[in-house]
Motif scaffolding. Structure first.
Motif, PDB file in Angstrom:
ATOM      1  N   UNK A  13       0.832  -1.200   0.000  1.00  0.00           N
ATOM      2  CA  UNK A  13       0.000   0.000   0.000  1.00  0.00           C
ATOM      3  C   UNK A  13       0.877   1.266   0.000  1.00  0.00           C
ATOM      4  N   UNK A  14       1.902   1.267   0.847  1.00  0.00           N
ATOM      5  CA  UNK A  14       2.819   2.406   0.933  1.00  0.00           C
ATOM      6  C   UNK A  14       3.589   2.588  -0.384  1.00  0.00           C
ATOM      7  N   UNK A  15       4.045   1.477  -0.952  1.00  0.00           N
ATOM      8  CA  UNK A  15       4.801   1.526  -2.208  1.00  0.00           C
ATOM      9  C   UNK A  15       3.935   2.109  -3.325  1.00  0.00           C
ATOM     10  N   UNK A  16       2.670   1.654  -3.400  1.00  0.00           N
ATOM     11  CA  UNK A  16       1.747   2.189  -4.412  1.00  0.00           C
ATOM     12  C   UNK A  16       1.600   3.699  -4.264  1.00  0.00           C
ATOM     13  N   UNK A  17       1.455   4.158  -3.032  1.00  0.00           N
ATOM     14  CA  UNK A  17       1.259   5.586  -2.783  1.00  0.00           C
ATOM     15  C   UNK A  17       2.473   6.404  -3.230  1.00  0.00           C
ATOM     16  N   UNK A  18       3.660   5.865  -3.058  1.00  0.00           N
ATOM     17  CA  UNK A  18       4.881   6.600  -3.407  1.00  0.00           C
ATOM     18  C   UNK A  18       5.283   6.462  -4.868  1.00  0.00           C
ATOM     19  N   UNK A  19       5.045   5.277  -5.448  1.00  0.00           N
ATOM     20  CA  UNK A  19       5.570   4.990  -6.787  1.00  0.00           C
ATOM     21  C   UNK A  19       4.506   4.780  -7.860  1.00  0.00           C
ATOM     22  N   UNK A  20       3.239   4.748  -7.475  1.00  0.00           N
ATOM     23  CA  UNK A  20       2.129   4.560  -8.415  1.00  0.00           C
ATOM     24  C   UNK A  20       2.273   3.275  -9.230  1.00  0.00           C
ATOM     25  N   UNK A  21       2.769   2.251  -8.590  1.00  0.00           N
ATOM     26  CA  UNK A  21       2.923   0.937  -9.211  1.00  0.00           C
ATOM     27  C   UNK A  21       3.236  -0.070  -8.132  1.00  0.00           C
ATOM     28  N   UNK A  22       3.303  -1.327  -8.491  1.00  0.00           N
ATOM     29  CA  UNK A  22       3.527  -2.359  -7.480  1.00  0.00           C
ATOM     30  C   UNK A  22       5.021  -2.663  -7.301  1.00  0.00           C
ATOM     31  N   UNK A  23       5.387  -3.098  -6.095  1.00  0.00           N
ATOM     32  CA  UNK A  23       6.780  -3.472  -5.846  1.00  0.00           C
ATOM     33  C   UNK A  23       7.076  -4.852  -6.425  1.00  0.00           C
ATOM     34  N   UNK A  24       8.345  -5.126  -6.615  1.00  0.00           N
ATOM     35  CA  UNK A  24       8.751  -6.468  -7.021  1.00  0.00           C
ATOM     36  C   UNK A  24       8.782  -7.365  -5.786  1.00  0.00           C
TER      37      UNK A  24
ATOM     38  N   UNK B 156      -2.718 -11.030  -8.646  1.00  0.00           N
ATOM     39  CA  UNK B 156      -1.469 -10.958  -9.404  1.00  0.00           C
ATOM     40  C   UNK B 156      -1.646 -11.652 -10.735  1.00  0.00           C
ATOM     41  N   UNK B 157      -0.840 -11.243 -11.707  1.00  0.00           N
ATOM     42  CA  UNK B 157      -0.776 -11.933 -12.987  1.00  0.00           C
ATOM     43  C   UNK B 157       0.447 -12.833 -12.924  1.00  0.00           C
ATOM     44  N   UNK B 158       0.251 -14.108 -13.080  1.00  0.00           N
ATOM     45  CA  UNK B 158       1.357 -15.070 -12.981  1.00  0.00           C
ATOM     46  C   UNK B 158       2.403 -14.833 -14.065  1.00  0.00           C
ATOM     47  N   UNK B 159       3.641 -15.003 -13.668  1.00  0.00           N
ATOM     48  CA  UNK B 159       4.802 -14.892 -14.560  1.00  0.00           C
ATOM     49  C   UNK B 159       4.982 -13.506 -15.172  1.00  0.00           C
ATOM     50  N   UNK B 160       4.435 -12.495 -14.520  1.00  0.00           N
ATOM     51  CA  UNK B 160       4.627 -11.104 -14.948  1.00  0.00           C
ATOM     52  C   UNK B 160       5.111 -10.310 -13.752  1.00  0.00           C
ATOM     53  N   UNK B 161       6.108  -9.497 -13.944  1.00  0.00           N
ATOM     54  CA  UNK B 161       6.678  -8.695 -12.854  1.00  0.00           C
ATOM     55  C   UNK B 161       5.780  -7.508 -12.526  1.00  0.00           C
ATOM     56  N   UNK B 162       5.750  -7.158 -11.252  1.00  0.00           N
ATOM     57  CA  UNK B 162       5.084  -5.942 -10.771  1.00  0.00           C
ATOM     58  C   UNK B 162       3.617  -5.856 -11.185  1.00  0.00           C
ATOM     59  N   UNK B 163       2.884  -6.921 -10.960  1.00  0.00           N
ATOM     60  CA  UNK B 163       1.476  -6.942 -11.357  1.00  0.00           C
ATOM     61  C   UNK B 163       0.535  -7.090 -10.167  1.00  0.00           C
ATOM     62  N   UNK B 164       0.985  -6.726  -8.983  1.00  0.00           N
ATOM     63  CA  UNK B 164       0.139  -6.818  -7.800  1.00  0.00           C
ATOM     64  C   UNK B 164      -0.923  -5.718  -7.861  1.00  0.00           C
ATOM     65  N   UNK B 165      -2.168  -6.106  -7.617  1.00  0.00           N
ATOM     66  CA  UNK B 165      -3.279  -5.165  -7.576  1.00  0.00           C
ATOM     67  C   UNK B 165      -3.951  -5.305  -6.220  1.00  0.00           C
ATOM     68  N   UNK B 166      -4.131  -4.192  -5.514  1.00  0.00           N
ATOM     69  CA  UNK B 166      -4.837  -4.224  -4.233  1.00  0.00           C
ATOM     70  C   UNK B 166      -6.322  -4.396  -4.498  1.00  0.00           C
ATOM     71  N   UNK B 167      -6.945  -5.339  -3.793  1.00  0.00           N
ATOM     72  CA  UNK B 167      -8.366  -5.622  -3.973  1.00  0.00           C
ATOM     73  C   UNK B 167      -9.221  -5.099  -2.829  1.00  0.00           C
ATOM     74  N   UNK B 168      -8.692  -5.167  -1.606  1.00  0.00           N
ATOM     75  CA  UNK B 168      -9.450  -4.664  -0.460  1.00  0.00           C
ATOM     76  C   UNK B 168      -8.499  -4.343   0.675  1.00  0.00           C
ATOM     77  N   UNK B 169      -8.990  -3.562   1.616  1.00  0.00           N
ATOM     78  CA  UNK B 169      -8.208  -3.152   2.766  1.00  0.00           C
ATOM     79  C   UNK B 169      -8.231  -4.236   3.840  1.00  0.00           C
ATOM     80  N   UNK B 170      -7.237  -4.225   4.703  1.00  0.00           N
ATOM     81  CA  UNK B 170      -7.203  -5.140   5.835  1.00  0.00           C
ATOM     82  C   UNK B 170      -8.186  -4.641   6.881  1.00  0.00           C
ATOM     83  N   UNK B 171      -8.987  -5.565   7.413  1.00  0.00           N
ATOM     84  CA  UNK B 171     -10.029  -5.203   8.399  1.00  0.00           C
ATOM     85  C   UNK B 171      -9.420  -4.882   9.732  1.00  0.00           C
TER      86      UNK B 171
END
Length: 70
Positions: free
Chosen positions: A14-25, A55-70
């Protein structure tokens, strides 16, 4: 309920997305949490299974946030 390390992984993503507008490796996640890559992958799998991310398998940096932690 998520494992404490999984919660840390989710917070880092979540923090990485906020700073870099993309997913971490997987290596960046492992480095940030001071764990090996296989442990980072394990926790990503837990998060994906619980519906927090997708995530998309076998693709780098494809993490997508779906929901927040309760």
């Amino acid at each position: 309920m998520l494992h404490p390390t999984s919660v840390k992984v989710l917070a880092f993503i979540r923090e990485y997305f906020a700073q870099h507008h993309g997913s971490p490796s997987v290596r960046e996640i492992a480095s940030e949490l001071d764990v090996v890559v296989s442990t980072a992958r394990y926790h990503l799998g837990l998060l994906e299974g619980a519906g927090y991310i997708s995530r998309v398998r076998r693709r780098a940096r494809t993490i997508v946030l779906r929901r927040e932690y309760d």
